[in-house]
Design an enzyme around this catalytic site. Structure first.
Site, PDB file in Angstrom:
ATOM      1  N   GLU A  75      -3.970   6.918  18.993  1.00 26.40           N
ATOM      2  CA  GLU A  75      -4.591   5.691  18.506  1.00 26.40           C
ATOM      3  C   GLU A  75      -3.776   4.480  18.942  1.00 26.40           C
ATOM      4  O   GLU A  75      -2.584   4.396  18.644  1.00 26.40           O
ATOM      5  CB  GLU A  75      -4.601   5.782  16.974  1.00 26.40           C
ATOM      6  N   TYR A  78      -9.907  -5.672   3.580  1.00 28.53           N
ATOM      7  CA  TYR A  78      -9.291  -4.390   3.952  1.00 28.53           C
ATOM      8  C   TYR A  78      -9.534  -3.408   2.805  1.00 28.53           C
ATOM      9  O   TYR A  78      -8.691  -3.202   1.952  1.00 28.53           O
ATOM     10  CB  TYR A  78      -7.801  -4.669   4.154  1.00 28.53           C
ATOM     11  N   ASP A 112     -10.728   0.329   1.060  1.00 26.42           N
ATOM     12  CA  ASP A 112     -10.827   1.777   1.235  1.00 26.42           C
ATOM     13  C   ASP A 112     -12.259   2.226   0.941  1.00 26.42           C
ATOM     14  O   ASP A 112     -13.040   1.495   0.332  1.00 26.42           O
ATOM     15  CB  ASP A 112      -9.868   2.484   0.273  1.00 26.42           C
ATOM     16  N   ARG A 117      -0.274   6.343  16.353  1.00 33.98           N
ATOM     17  CA  ARG A 117      -0.215   7.687  15.788  1.00 33.98           C
ATOM     18  C   ARG A 117      -1.022   8.670  16.612  1.00 33.98           C
ATOM     19  O   ARG A 117      -1.841   8.277  17.441  1.00 33.98           O
ATOM     20  CB  ARG A 117      -0.692   7.696  14.340  1.00 33.98           C
ATOM     21  N   ARG A 141      -8.237  -6.575  13.898  1.00 32.77           N
ATOM     22  CA  ARG A 141      -7.561  -5.615  14.773  1.00 32.77           C
ATOM     23  C   ARG A 141      -8.611  -4.607  15.200  1.00 32.77           C
ATOM     24  O   ARG A 141      -9.463  -4.201  14.408  1.00 32.77           O
ATOM     25  CB  ARG A 141      -6.432  -4.880  14.045  1.00 32.77           C
ATOM     26  N   ARG A 182       8.689   7.029  -3.752  1.00 30.41           N
ATOM     27  CA  ARG A 182       8.678   8.067  -4.787  1.00 30.41           C
ATOM     28  C   ARG A 182       9.996   8.796  -4.888  1.00 30.41           C
ATOM     29  O   ARG A 182      10.568   9.146  -3.863  1.00 30.41           O
ATOM     30  CB  ARG A 182       7.632   9.120  -4.411  1.00 30.41           C
ATOM     31  N   ARG A 240       0.817  -1.208   0.000  1.00 36.10           N
ATOM     32  CA  ARG A 240       0.000   0.000   0.000  1.00 36.10           C
ATOM     33  C   ARG A 240       0.853   1.261   0.000  1.00 36.10           C
ATOM     34  O   ARG A 240       0.387   2.320  -0.362  1.00 36.10           O
ATOM     35  CB  ARG A 240      -0.877   0.034   1.258  1.00 36.10           C
TER      36      ARG A 240
HETATM   37  N1  UDP Z   1       3.221   1.570   7.571  1.00 35.90           N
HETATM   38  C1  UDP Z   1       4.462   1.692   8.135  1.00 35.90           C
HETATM   39  N2  UDP Z   1       4.852   2.884   8.667  1.00 35.90           N
HETATM   40  C2  UDP Z   1       4.046   3.963   8.673  1.00 35.90           C
HETATM   41  C3  UDP Z   1       2.770   3.851   8.077  1.00 35.90           C
HETATM   42  C4  UDP Z   1       2.381   2.635   7.549  1.00 35.90           C
HETATM   43  O1  UDP Z   1       5.217   0.740   8.172  1.00 35.90           O
HETATM   44  O2  UDP Z   1       4.453   5.011   9.195  1.00 35.90           O
HETATM   45  C5  UDP Z   1       2.810   0.252   7.022  1.00 35.90           C
HETATM   46  C6  UDP Z   1       2.124  -0.607   8.057  1.00 35.90           C
HETATM   47  O3  UDP Z   1       2.525  -1.943   7.852  1.00 35.90           O
HETATM   48  C7  UDP Z   1       0.667  -0.432   7.733  1.00 35.90           C
HETATM   49  C8  UDP Z   1       0.693  -0.336   6.217  1.00 35.90           C
HETATM   50  O4  UDP Z   1       1.896   0.385   5.954  1.00 35.90           O
HETATM   51  O5  UDP Z   1      -0.105  -1.512   8.186  1.00 35.90           O
HETATM   52  C9  UDP Z   1      -0.495   0.365   5.609  1.00 35.90           C
HETATM   53  O6  UDP Z   1      -0.624   1.630   6.174  1.00 35.90           O
HETATM   54  P1  UDP Z   1      -1.811   2.587   5.861  1.00 35.90           P
HETATM   55  O7  UDP Z   1      -1.473   3.906   6.449  1.00 35.90           O
HETATM   56  O8  UDP Z   1      -2.127   2.491   4.429  1.00 35.90           O
HETATM   57  O9  UDP Z   1      -2.978   1.918   6.711  1.00 35.90           O
HETATM   58  P2  UDP Z   1      -4.367   2.511   7.222  1.00 35.90           P
HETATM   59  O10 UDP Z   1      -4.417   3.960   6.864  1.00 35.90           O
HETATM   60  O11 UDP Z   1      -5.422   1.695   6.530  1.00 35.90           O
HETATM   61  O12 UDP Z   1      -4.333   2.274   8.680  1.00 35.90           O
END
Ligand code: UDP
Length: 365
Positions: free
Chosen positions: A301, A349, A351, A279, A248, A175, A171
């Site tokens: 969170e 999972y 969006d 976060r 989760r 870049r 995901r």
């Molecule tokens: N991830 C990470 N570091 C970060 C943010 C995300 O390693 O700072 C990884 C982590 O494994 C996470 C995945 O990227 O489960 C997907 O993150 P995303 O933010 O897309 O998840 P969501 O917003 O659905 O919680």
């Protein structure tokens, strides 16, 4: 008698109901919570729109979905540019030139970054990744994995990275430009006035009853309608007869602070393993021109293992759960009256834009 009983007033249920109502069908939407909008629910605290069940940033590459949501809300031009805090060092996400130049001060250009990444990845180049750890090391190498991925991911999913499926990390974009936009989609934003108002507008003309628990009185609810659309957990619907699927869950700690600007960004990820939360979200930064200069609302969170009675947020899509879901899916395929939809109903999972797209298709739009 209703044509459709829709169990769950979240995004899938609301879109499905909106479409069917528009087609002239009679729908009843029920939800066991005391509010509509499911996990995209937002409400005002101190004049700030607060995302009660975690931050939701709308983004899509599907033109039909973008046109659809714009019927119910105006979107602002918010783009998600989260920052990572690793033991007090701040890095831009997703992984881009801002991240690389900060991580490796001798990197100045995309060519430098490519070279550095190639060195970092070298020892993993030949491996075929079998888990998330190997996938991440192959994608970005050791430094970024250790500082920005490992701790966050293990907190988020509650297990070691070498026991997680690799697709989760796909995901995240890598870049070679100074672009902190987390998403690649052409359309992105937050509905002005909040998600709840958007869902409310979708549900105009549809009967909605809150605080109503379908599962506690299934037969009498079923008798109300020809068809049932179920958007709750599929394993719960079937009384967990093959066992519980894993999810989760999240715990939120929300605080109003007497400062105008706490962290300067909507999302700050704590990517070390010691900080117990994943976060901090500062809600006012999702809005532009928010006029409360003296206060802010933040949410810490905490990710946790789901158990009965908690809200389920993320399905755990590993092989074991996929196999268990298939058993429930087999049962559901044989149903003639009830159909399952949404993140929990189909254990995926997804969006928001995917959920809307599926609801539109399922409603025959
Ligand atoms: N991830 C990470 N570091 C970060 C943010 C995300 O390693 O700072 C990884 C982590 O494994 C996470 C995945 O990227 O489960 C997907 O993150 P995303 O933010 O897309 O998840 P969501 O917003 O659905 O919680």
């Amino acid at each position: 008698m209703y044509d459709y009983l829709i169990v769950g007033a979240g995004l899938y249920g609301a879109v499905f109901a909106q479409q069917k109502t528009e087609q002239g069908k009679k729908c009843l939407v029920i939800d066991r919570r005391d509010h509509i909008a499911g996990n995209i629910y937002s409400e005002q605290i101190e004049g700030i729109e607060v995302h009660k069940y975690g931050p939701h940033i709308f983004h899509t590459d599907k033109e039909n979905v973008w046109e659809y949501v714009n019927r119910f809300a105006k979107f602002n031009h918010f783009t998600y540019c989260p920052v990572a805090d690793y033991r007090g060092e701040l890095y831009n996400l997703p992984f881009n030139m801002n991240t690389f130049t900060k991580m490796w001060p001798d990197v100045k250009t995309p060519a430098d970054a490519e070279k550095k990444l190639a060195e970092q990845r070298a020892e993993f180049a030949e491996i075929e990744p079998k888990n998330l750890e190997e996938q991440a090391l192959k994608l970005v190498g050791r430094d970024i994995y250790e500082k920005l991925i490992k701790g966050y991911t293990e907190k988020q999913w509650g297990r070691p990275c070498n026991e997680l499926p690799s697709f989760i990390i796909k995901r995240l974009p890598v870049r070679m430009t100074f672009d902190n936009n987390y998403f690649n989609h052409p359309h992105q934003g937050i509905p002005i006035g909040g998600y709840t108002a958007m869902v409310e507008k979708m549900l105009i003309g549809t009967e909605v009853r809150l605080d109503e628990d379908y599962l506690s009185n299934r037969e009498s609810y079923d008798a109300l309608a020809d068809k049932v659309i179920y958007t709750g957990q599929i394993d719960e619907y079937y009384g967990y007869q093959f066992g519980e699927l894993q999810y989760r869950s999240l715990r939120f700690e929300t605080e109003v602070l007497d400062v105008g600007n706490y962290q300067g960004v909507a999302g700050m990820n704590y990517t070390d393993s010691d900080t117990p939360f994943t976060r901090i979200v500062e809600h006012k930064h999702f809005e532009f021109g928010n006029r409360n200069p003296d206060k802010t609302v933040i949410t810490r969170e905490y990710s946790q293992t789901w158990s009965k009675g908690m809200d389920a947020y993320y399905p755990v899509n590993d092989a074991e759960n996929a196999a268990l879901y298939e058993k429930y899916k087999e049962l559901s395929d044989k149903e003639s009256k009830v159909r399952f939809g949404g993140r929990l109903g189909t254990y995926r999972y997804m969006d928001m834009d995917q959920v809307i797209n599926e609801a539109l298709m399922d409603a025959g739009a």
